[in-house]
Design a protein around this motif. Structure first.
Motif, short mmCIF file in Angstrom:
data_model
loop_
_atom_site.label_atom_id
_atom_site.label_comp_id
_atom_site.label_asym_id
_atom_site.label_seq_id
_atom_site.Cartn_x
_atom_site.Cartn_y
_atom_site.Cartn_z
N MET A 172 0.80 -1.24 -0.02
CA MET A 172 -0.13 0.07 -0.03
C MET A 172 0.79 1.30 0.00
SD MET A 172 -3.10 -0.93 -0.35
CE MET A 172 -3.08 -2.79 -0.55
N ILE A 173 2.20 1.08 0.87
CA ILE A 173 2.91 2.29 0.77
C ILE A 173 3.49 2.69 -0.45
CG2 ILE A 173 4.92 3.37 1.87
CD1 ILE A 173 4.43 1.75 4.30
N ILE A 175 2.08 1.77 -3.61
CA ILE A 175 1.12 1.98 -4.37
C ILE A 175 1.06 3.56 -3.89
CG2 ILE A 175 -1.33 1.79 -5.01
CD1 ILE A 175 -1.14 -1.03 -4.48
N PHE A 176 0.74 3.81 -2.92
CA PHE A 176 0.56 5.36 -2.48
C PHE A 176 1.75 6.36 -2.91
CE2 PHE A 176 1.37 9.01 -0.07
CZ PHE A 176 0.17 9.81 -0.17
N THR A 179 1.08 7.27 -6.44
CA THR A 179 0.12 8.22 -6.73
C THR A 179 0.45 9.86 -6.64
OG1 THR A 179 -0.92 8.48 -4.67
CG2 THR A 179 -1.76 6.80 -5.89
N ASP A 183 -2.14 13.52 -11.47
CA ASP A 183 -3.30 12.35 -11.87
C ASP A 183 -3.27 11.79 -13.23
OD1 ASP A 183 -6.33 11.05 -10.89
OD2 ASP A 183 -6.30 12.14 -12.93
N GLY A 442 1.54 0.42 -9.29
CA GLY A 442 0.50 1.33 -8.99
C GLY A 442 -0.10 2.15 -9.89
N LEU A 445 -2.52 -0.07 -12.11
CA LEU A 445 -3.54 -0.50 -11.04
C LEU A 445 -4.71 0.49 -10.99
CD1 LEU A 445 -4.08 -2.95 -9.38
CD2 LEU A 445 -3.39 -1.49 -7.40
N GLU A 446 -4.10 1.92 -10.93
CA GLU A 446 -5.21 2.79 -10.79
C GLU A 446 -5.76 3.28 -12.11
OE1 GLU A 446 -3.46 6.60 -9.65
OE2 GLU A 446 -5.55 7.65 -9.55
N LEU A 449 -8.26 0.30 -12.97
CA LEU A 449 -9.69 0.23 -12.07
C LEU A 449 -10.59 1.38 -12.58
CD1 LEU A 449 -10.99 -0.43 -9.33
CD2 LEU A 449 -9.67 1.05 -8.23
N ARG A 450 -9.84 2.55 -12.71
CA ARG A 450 -10.69 3.69 -13.25
C ARG A 450 -11.45 3.37 -14.44
NH1 ARG A 450 -7.35 8.77 -11.35
NH2 ARG A 450 -8.94 10.24 -12.02
N GLN B 38 -13.80 8.80 -10.86
CA GLN B 38 -12.97 9.47 -11.52
C GLN B 38 -12.22 10.66 -10.79
OE1 GLN B 38 -12.02 7.76 -14.13
NE2 GLN B 38 -13.74 6.41 -13.73
N PHE B 43 -8.73 6.92 -6.01
CA PHE B 43 -7.89 5.76 -5.69
C PHE B 43 -7.01 5.96 -4.59
CE2 PHE B 43 -3.84 3.52 -7.08
CZ PHE B 43 -4.36 2.37 -7.14
N TRP B 51 -4.20 1.45 4.03
CA TRP B 51 -3.18 1.80 4.82
C TRP B 51 -3.46 1.70 6.24
CZ3 TRP B 51 1.07 5.64 2.80
CH2 TRP B 51 1.97 5.89 4.01
#
Lengths: 497, 152
Positions: A172-173, A175-176, A179, A183, A442, A445-446, A449-450, B38, B43, B51
């Motif tokens: 998770m860290i 993937i974060f 981000t 965007d 990441g 994946l984002e 997903l979207r 969106q 996300f 987390w």
């Protein structure tokens, strides 16, 4: 892809191509032989220097260092009873007792031949399996790709060292961190806190080198300082004669098979393969009762399996864009840095590049034999180098390497911060591979997903209706997450009885 | 209380605070008004919620198991190397590669147990010097230089 092989060999047979293969393999053997460096740090250290190269030589250099370092680890394991890489830990068990008996050269001979055969077979598996898998994965839309990445990450987390929760948290860290910055769809800035240096996000390489190489130096500093090890008498590698292989071919074949099969599974790695193969060898070999006392079958089982993993781990990496372990995650990061998008389309869009990489990998494994024979003599005195000199050099080289990527000193600060954070997390048993893999996967994946949510009008559960592949991958992901918990629960129940 | 004061619990609490701080920061900024999925923060918010949830699970596990972290052989050595590494990676941009590297190498060698001053001085000057010579003057891929001279 096979039709691209002539073009691929044309790339390999240039002066640059050959130099990269020979020097990369030689460097990998020497770095792998140095206890404390290991394959991941070796590959991470070399990565920045690939940025001035073309795509094919860059990847081949990393592959050469990877395969070379896995073999190089056996030199330290046999000569000083300290595995140069974790993958060679099982080699110590029989390699060092043989060396103590005055057969260090022969022990390294067994290790060399087993490594070469394991690596060559895995290269063939890679050449034939990766394109088939990639062709199948071409049917994947965003929903299937999303569930595939989810499966890859859950597999990696569920088998990574440390607890499942910590592995997931590290993911998770990662993937974060991916981000931070613009965007990917609407382009708005996220988590930059008005710092323009973060507009393009964190430099992946700075984070990779920080959490693997710099944190390793700090981990070493936190442990008891090691002194230079005593070297056994060693006058060069002695290759085993053909007659000496009698009764050992079965162990070799099984070990190669185990290495390939485990290598293909995301997240398992060469160390796991070596120990499983060693255990299987002890169970099934006619010399099983002599394992641990300097039995060549023990060396064959460990070395053939750990080198066979190298090609196997590249299958999901190249065909699906899902890294098998931390090293292949670094390779994926390299592809990204060279402007190549990892994933099923990689093989279809870049057939010559992929063919060159695969053919190069085969040649690298062939080169292990002559280079191993020569360099094990050169590498032996290096084993006496004190840890202080190696660790200091690692930090200096990492700083140089990270600066080169963008010429931005901010990346050095990111490396420093990632090193400290990596050290703190590793001390608490957090695996670092999921963090890096999360950072690499990441963005995909984002986006998937979207995109998937657009296709299903915002319903996540609709991902699994009418998408049988996504449903199957989703179910396997759930099983991959639940299985370790079930195993833990059952062992607790057994202990309480 | 003792269970919350060990190293592992404190690291996990720190992680939880970082996660919740980042999550809260998504409400402090204004983003374009698009459909939920969106939105640019959809996300990251999902990931930050996972987390925080995972950190809480890990914290409960840590308190339940109460396992001690691996012992540190010398706290002073690690702390000094940590500070030195952070300072080193931050000052290269201002002071160039060579001078901070000489200081870092000397400190690092000393911390890793090399006590011979001649060996320390030689290594600390020769290794960074060789890198500067190689990259700045032979490969023309310049490393940052100091404010005193363009040579290193």
């Amino acid at each position: 892809m096979l039709s691209s092989l002539p073009d691929a060999f044309a790339i390999l047979m240039t002066l640059e191509g050959l130099l990269v293969l020979v020097l990369g393999t030689a460097l990998g053997i020497v770095l792998g032989a140095m206890p404390g460096i290991g394959s991941t740090v070796a590959v991470a250290m070399v990565l920045p220097f690939t940025l001035s190269m073309g795509q094919a030589p860059a990847i081949m250099l990393l592959l050469a260092v990877y395969a070379g370092s896995v073999y190089g680890g056996s030199i330290a394991a046999i000569l000083i009873n300290t595995p140069g890489t974790p993958q060679s830990a099982a080699t110590c068990l029989d390699g060092y007792p043989m060396a103590q008996r005055g057969e260090a050269g022969l022990a390294l001979g067994w290790a060399t031949v087993a490594s070469v055969i394991g690596g060559l077979v895995s290269a063939v598996v890679l050449i034939f399996a990766a394109p088939q898998l990639a062709a199948f994965a071409l049917q994947f839309g965003p929903i299937e790709t999303f569930t595939l990445i989810l499966l890859g990450m859950t597999c990696i987390v569920s088998v990574s060292t440390g607890s499942l929760v910590k592995g997931l948290l590290a993911g998770m860290i990662g993937i974060f961190l991916s981000t931070v910055g613009g965007d990917p769809i609407v382009g708005e800035m996220r988590f930059t806190f008005n710092n323009w240096q973060l507009f393009a996000g964190f430099n992946l390489l700075a984070v990779v080198i920080g959490v693997f190489a710099l944190s390793e130096v700090l981990m070493r500093a936190s442990a008891q300082l090691s002194t230079a090890s005593e070297l056994v008498d060693f006058k060069g590698v002695t290759l085993p004669r053909l007659a000496m292989w009698k009764g050992r071919r079965r162990t070799l074949g099984k070990s190669v098979l185990i290495g390939n099969m485990i290598g293909v599974l995301p997240g398992t790695g060469a160390a796991t393969a070596a120990f499983i193969s060693y255990a299987e060898g002890r169970r099934s070999s006619p010399n099983g009762d002599k394992f641990g006392t300097g039995e060549p079958d023990g060396i064959i089982a460990s070395e053939a399996a750990n080198n066979a993993v190298t090609g196997g781990a590249l299958v999901p990496t190249m065909a699906l864009g899902i890294p098998g372990d931390a090293i292949t995650a670094v390779m994926l990061a390299t592809l990204t840095l060279h402007g190549i998008t990892p994933g099923p389309k990689l093989v279809e869009d870049n057939p010559t590049l992929i063919a060159a990489i695969f053919a190069g990998f085969f040649v690298i494994n062939l080169l292990l034999l002559p280079l191993g024979l020569v360099l094990s003599r050169v590498a032996a005195p290096i084993l006496r180098v004190k840890e202080a000199f190696m660790m200091t050099a690692i930090v200096l080289l990492c700083a140089v390497g990270v600066y080169f990527v963008r010429g931005n000193p901010f990346d050095l600060a990111v490396m420093g911060a990632a090193g400290v954070a990596g050290f703190i997390l590793r001390r608490q048993g957090f695996p670092m591979a999921p963090l890096v893999i999360g950072m690499v996967l990441g963005p995909t994946l984002e986006i998937t997903l979207r995109q998937g949510l657009i296709l299903t009008d915002g319903s996540f559960w609709a991902f699994f209706y009418g998408h049988p592949i996504a449903l199957a991958l989703g179910l396997i992901s759930v099983f991959a997450l639940i299985f370790p918990l079930l195993r833990q629960f059952m062992s607790m129940q057994r202990r309480s009885l | 209380m003792q269970k919350l004061l060990n190293e592992q619990a404190m690291v996990l609490m720190g992680l939880f605070l970082i996660g919740s701080g980042l999550y809260a920061s998504t409400f402090a900024q204004s983003f374009s008004n698009v459909a939920t999925a969106q939105s640019p923060v959809f996300f990251p918010r999902t990931i930050l919620m996972l987390w925080m949830g995972l950190t809480l699970i890990a914290l409960v596990q840590a308190m339940h198991q109460n396992e001690a972290s691996a012992p540190v052989a010398s706290l002073g050595r690690v702390a000094l190397l940590l500070v030195t590494s952070v300072v080193y990676t931050n000052v290269i941009g201002h002071e160039g590669f060579f001078l901070p590297s000489v200081v870092f190498a000397a400190m690092s060698l000393h911390l890793f147990g090399i006590r011979n001053p001649i060996v320390v001085a030689l290594y600390a000057v020769v290794v960074p010097g060789a890198l500067v010579l190689l990259f700045n003057h032979m490969l023309s891929m310049p490393l940052p230089v100091s404010r005193f001279t363009h040579l290193f």
